[in-house]
Design an enzyme around this catalytic site. Structure first.
Site, PDB file in Angstrom:
ATOM      1  N   HIS A  63       0.837  -1.210   0.000  1.00 13.33           N
ATOM      2  CA  HIS A  63       0.000   0.000   0.000  1.00 13.33           C
ATOM      3  C   HIS A  63       0.866   1.253   0.000  1.00 13.33           C
ATOM      4  CE1 HIS A  63       0.096   1.280   4.340  1.00 13.33           C
ATOM      5  NE2 HIS A  63       0.252  -0.001   4.607  1.00 13.33           N
ATOM      6  N   ASP A 176       6.083   2.404   7.118  1.00  9.92           N
ATOM      7  CA  ASP A 176       4.787   1.749   6.897  1.00  9.92           C
ATOM      8  C   ASP A 176       4.009   2.590   5.902  1.00  9.92           C
ATOM      9  OD1 ASP A 176       2.357   0.459   7.025  1.00  9.92           O
ATOM     10  OD2 ASP A 176       1.923   1.015   9.104  1.00  9.92           O
ATOM     11  N   GLU A 206      -5.288   1.697   2.328  1.00 11.69           N
ATOM     12  CA  GLU A 206      -5.161   0.546   3.226  1.00 11.69           C
ATOM     13  C   GLU A 206      -5.383   0.966   4.669  1.00 11.69           C
ATOM     14  OE1 GLU A 206      -2.914  -2.344   5.867  1.00 11.69           O
ATOM     15  OE2 GLU A 206      -2.768  -0.167   5.662  1.00 11.69           O
ATOM     16  N   GLU A 207      -4.873   2.130   5.018  1.00 12.30           N
ATOM     17  CA  GLU A 207      -4.922   2.584   6.406  1.00 12.30           C
ATOM     18  C   GLU A 207      -6.329   2.953   6.872  1.00 12.30           C
ATOM     19  OE1 GLU A 207      -2.605   2.243   8.414  1.00 12.30           O
ATOM     20  OE2 GLU A 207      -0.645   2.446   7.433  1.00 12.30           O
ATOM     21  N   HIS A 313       3.868   3.520  13.188  1.00 13.67           N
ATOM     22  CA  HIS A 313       2.934   4.649  13.221  1.00 13.67           C
ATOM     23  C   HIS A 313       3.469   5.806  14.064  1.00 13.67           C
ATOM     24  CE1 HIS A 313      -1.068   2.895  11.562  1.00 13.67           C
ATOM     25  NE2 HIS A 313      -0.012   2.426  10.904  1.00 13.67           N
TER      26      HIS A 313
END
Length: 345
Positions: A63, A176, A206-207, A313
């Site tokens: 992603h 990420d 995606e998130e 994150h």
């Protein structure tokens, strides 16, 4: 060998969930267009790059979206009040810089921090939350902030902060999943002799719910689906529940989201080429694009290929360059070795 400048470019390109068109999409297209037979962008914004083959149809997805923030109010003093896009921990924003994408171009803001001298003792024990996070963009009024280009709905992301800690370790926001996006791109360039019919997908959103992979897998209808996403590495405070470690190589899950035939094939490829795979137990559906790919149409044989990172994150996500190299090498060999197989568990 990892191309640090290309990795940095991919990591730093704009692309909050739903706004991948602000920068990262063009980078992906530019990097892949000369190494695939066909490349297109679908209605959601996924980049789908196809390397034609006669063998099993495989979708490999990384992603390209980022977590971030969105302005939901500008107060009369010119401060921005924001809400999260994806899984942002507000505690990580205190005293940090945010890069915004306004009608008048990129602007920066800072999340203020009350000096300890001015805090009451009880306030020092309180963690920041979305009610207390405000962003200072240098304006003295709502009108001035709007003149700078800020509006309700303006999106922002952690400011670029790529740093090489040692020869083998890097830290930056947005490993990420930009580190896996980089690895997928480099694997796509490296794959040569293959039977597999390969679809490389830089997926969107995606998130915020695995949304891009849902529509891409429906369109492609793959037999096999591989999600490339980061996973947790051992880090400060871990009491033994996290197994993967930085520098230990790529990680592959086992569990109900993972097809055992594909997973066994991965082990065979790794053994053949002398690549150590770290193993991660995933007793529930993984929080990756493989989750949604697996239940596409009549079912897809899925697996997850991960690069371990620390401090997920946050603005200081940390990875080992050797893990990135080995992941690219493994992905190349996996795709080149792939043949038709019985995928029934």
């Amino acid at each position: 060998m990892v191309d640090i400048e290309l990795l940095r470019k991919i990591v730093e390109a704009p692309g909050v969930s739903g706004y991948e068109f602000l920068g990262i999409r063009d980078v992906v297209i530019e990097e892949l267009k000369d190494h695939v037979d066909e490349i297109k962008v679908d209605k959601l914004g996924n980049v789908i790059a196809h390397k034609r083959g006669s063998g099993p149809r495989i979708m490999i997805a990384a992603h390209m979206d980022k977590i971030g923030v969105m302005v939901n109010h500008i107060d009369k003093e010119g401060y921005l009040h924001v809400v999260p896009v994806g899984g942002v921990d507000p505690r990580t924003l205190v005293a940090q810089r945010i890069r915004f994408f306004t009608e008048k171009g990129e602007r920066f803001g800072v999340v203020g921090h009350i000096p300890p001298h001015l805090q009451k003792p009880e306030d020092r024990k309180k963690a920041a939350d979305w009610d207390t996070i405000v962003v200072d963009v240098g304006a003295d009024s709502q009108e001035e902030a709007e003149e700078l280009g800020f509006r309700v709905g303006t999106v922002g992301e952690f400011a670029p902060a790529f740093v090489q800690l040692t020869e083998n370790r890097i830290a930056t926001p947005y490993l990420d999943d930009r580190v896996c996006l980089y690895a997928m791109i480099e694997a796509a360039k490296a794959v040569e002799n293959h039977e597999a019919d390969i679809y490389f997908v830089a997926s969107v959103q995606e998130e915020v719910g695995l949304r891009g992979a849902r529509v891409a897998s429906y369109a492609i209808d793959p037999e096999i689906g591989i999600a490339m996403d980061v996973t947790f590495a051992k880090q400060v405070g871990d009491k033994g529940k996290i197994v993967p470690k930085l520098g230990g190589g790529p990680v592959m899950d086992v569990g109900p989201n993972i097809n055992p035939k594909v997973r066994a094939f991965a082990d065979d490829v790794a053994k053949k080429y002398g690549i150590e795979l770290q193993v991660e137990a995933s007793p529930r559906p993984t929080g990756t694009d493989a989750n949604i790919m697996q239940i596409n149409r009549e079912g897809v044989a899925t697996a997850v290929l991960s690069i371990p990172i620390r401090y997920m994150h946050s603005q200081v996500e940390t990875a080992d360059i050797r893990d990135i190299d080995r992941t690219i090498e493994f992905a190349k060999h996996f795709l080149e070795e792939l043949r038709e197989m019985d995928l029934t568990p």
